[in-house]
Design a protein around this motif. Sequence first.
Motif, PDB file in Angstrom:
ATOM      1  N   MET A   1     -64.549  21.561  15.087  1.00  0.00           N
ATOM      2  CA  MET A   1     -64.495  20.463  13.983  1.00  0.00           C
ATOM      3  C   MET A   1     -65.536  19.601  13.937  1.00  0.00           C
ATOM      4  N   TRP A  11     -67.273  12.303  25.271  1.00  0.00           N
ATOM      5  CA  TRP A  11     -66.020  12.677  25.583  1.00  0.00           C
ATOM      6  C   TRP A  11     -65.323  11.454  26.349  1.00  0.00           C
TER       7      TRP A  11
ATOM      8  N   GLN B 109     -62.442  11.142  17.767  1.00  0.00           N
ATOM      9  CA  GLN B 109     -62.525  12.386  18.034  1.00  0.00           C
ATOM     10  C   GLN B 109     -63.320  13.306  16.893  1.00  0.00           C
ATOM     11  N   LEU B 155     -55.957  16.600  18.047  1.00  0.00           N
ATOM     12  CA  LEU B 155     -57.537  16.486  17.370  1.00  0.00           C
ATOM     13  C   LEU B 155     -58.499  16.620  18.770  1.00  0.00           C
ATOM     14  N   VAL B 156     -57.976  16.269  20.079  1.00  0.00           N
ATOM     15  CA  VAL B 156     -58.958  16.692  21.204  1.00  0.00           C
ATOM     16  C   VAL B 156     -59.304  17.974  20.957  1.00  0.00           C
ATOM     17  N   LEU B 158     -58.841  20.141  18.807  1.00  0.00           N
ATOM     18  CA  LEU B 158     -59.712  20.758  17.655  1.00  0.00           C
ATOM     19  C   LEU B 158     -61.169  20.457  17.601  1.00  0.00           C
ATOM     20  N   ARG B 159     -61.415  19.270  18.249  1.00  0.00           N
ATOM     21  CA  ARG B 159     -62.896  19.199  18.462  1.00  0.00           C
ATOM     22  C   ARG B 159     -63.841  20.018  18.716  1.00  0.00           C
ATOM     23  N   LEU B 368     -60.832  19.277   8.457  1.00  0.00           N
ATOM     24  CA  LEU B 368     -60.319  17.964   9.194  1.00  0.00           C
ATOM     25  C   LEU B 368     -59.409  17.337   8.159  1.00  0.00           C
TER      26      LEU B 368
END
Lengths: 153, 456
Positions: A1, A11, B109, B155-156, B158-159, B368
């Motif tokens: 994404m 991070w 994220q 979301l972490v 999905l990044r 997203l």
Amino acid sequence: MPCVRGQAVPWLAVPRHGTRRVATRLLTVAAVVSLAGCGKPANLDHQEQVAFARECTSLVERNLSGDTPPRRGSLGGENVNLDEPSSFYSILERIRGASTYNLHDPKHNADVGRQPLDNCDAKAPLLSSLLTRPGTTGASTTSTTRPRTATGN
Amino acid sequence: MTDAQQSTVKRSWLDIAVPALLVAGTAATRMPRLSDPRAFVFDEIYYAPDAAEMLRRGVEKGGVVHPPAGKWLIAIGIRLFGFTPFGWRFAALVCGCIIVLLTYIAARQFVSGRLVPAVAAGAVALDGVSFTTGRTAHLDVFLALFTTLAITLTLVALRDPTNQKRVRWCMVGSGVALGLGLAVKWSAGFLLLGVLLAFLWMRGREAATPGHGKRIFATVLTLTVLPVGVYLAAYTPWIVNFDKTYIHIVRCRNNNECSESLTERIRLFLRDQDRIRQFQQSSLQEGNSNADLSWKWINQMHPSTLFRKTCTPQLNQAPNDLADQSCAGAKPGDIVEIVTVANPIVWFAGMGAGLILAWRAVFRRDRLAFFLLAFGLYQWLPWAINPRHSYTFYIAPLIPAIALWIAAVLAKKPFKWLLPAFAVLTVVAFAFYYPIWAGKPMSPDQIRAREYWRAY
């Protein structure tokens, strides 16, 4: 994404090195919190009795304070009049004060937690309370989403 | 960004300072008057005594209609600070602050920089529903904590879906978070499906290498069996202390020798779960003036009033052990009101952002936008199509999701210029509506001026 501007984001949540250290800290916090949950405060019973007495008084006050005088009601067979505050509070102290709440009565072990407060509705079907107050939400602010009696099986 | 690259990223002091400031700021706005009123606010009347009973006997009293995890969290506050308003509201305060932090981490994220994530987190901190639920001992703030944690972890993952190790840990974390959410309120289950679909989508993107089928199977197991396992684990004290539950007391009222085997306890546990299910299905709350159909959440048409009192001079004469202190400092005729209504700037900006994300998801196939919308709508639509009348504080888990919608929109160019205006207006609205969220006495006219839903 992808990132919104197409840039990488540092991070944050889990640093690559020192994962164990983070995990150890989290476990320590969890252990402390768990231990904090064990046992009960020394004066829990008295504090709960005082809280019930305050709640009961608050419920009666909320029932009556929005009315126009005379702000009278009936509680436990006794007449209460908010416009005579000294007598009002002395009656409440006597019939709904902290000492009147027995939290360990085995007869009520299966009751709903709020049941001691069911007797705090100052029924005041006086003329003033029959009129709808303009501008109020008309909301019963004493909830509820739960049944009033336990349904044991 | 690969792990190798990440390890070379230099950390800035802002990585600590911004989240710390957000948490401290949230606590600073919520701490004042936290102990007022010194009476139960709305359903605190159930949860606080239940939490105290759990400290005493390990189980709640009768009439329970929600699982125990949220009440255990309230019990921790009571254990630390006693059965006082501060004690039973402490856990809500802490969890409300953590929700703000999680919103910041979640927005980080998918948005670069710290400003937009900080504004999104600030929107949660200054929203009326988050504020009121974060200061009272209701279960919704705990539910919001665990659903926001699950969204953040998803979301972490999905990044960077190619990072197998990270995806796996985030999946396990989401499963545990949603299990804990279920153990607070069953409505966490709505999001479970959304999170499962997100992780299945990540698995679906992987190349069909040997073991791919197993990984998909493991994903389904992790996000179904694990939450259920966590849910059941939350009931361990209930099973262990079964002889103190109201079920045992009612069953064994006339028999002192009465006791239940483990199998019998499990059977009665399942039966009790069914009783809760029946209650939740049959309790439509139609006659409840504080509840309404959930589709009306869309414009905050019918917010729930948690506390309301008219202040009269006579109330000042209440002795200390009877006074709830809600009218302290009030003028005669002032009104104290606590209403769970959203900050209108946050809410309506969120609705607009939702529409923009829907457009992006449909016409630009923006993943997203799709996932962010799904995380919010999964927590709304099941309520909206339900005939049950609901309270507005049920939207507490939705607020962080909506703040993420706003972040996703305000981070992009056509709308970026709105960011300062949104931030300033949110703060101004918070200051204006603060009295009806914190229960600060005001004149009837001042209160009415803040009841913006009356305009509809």
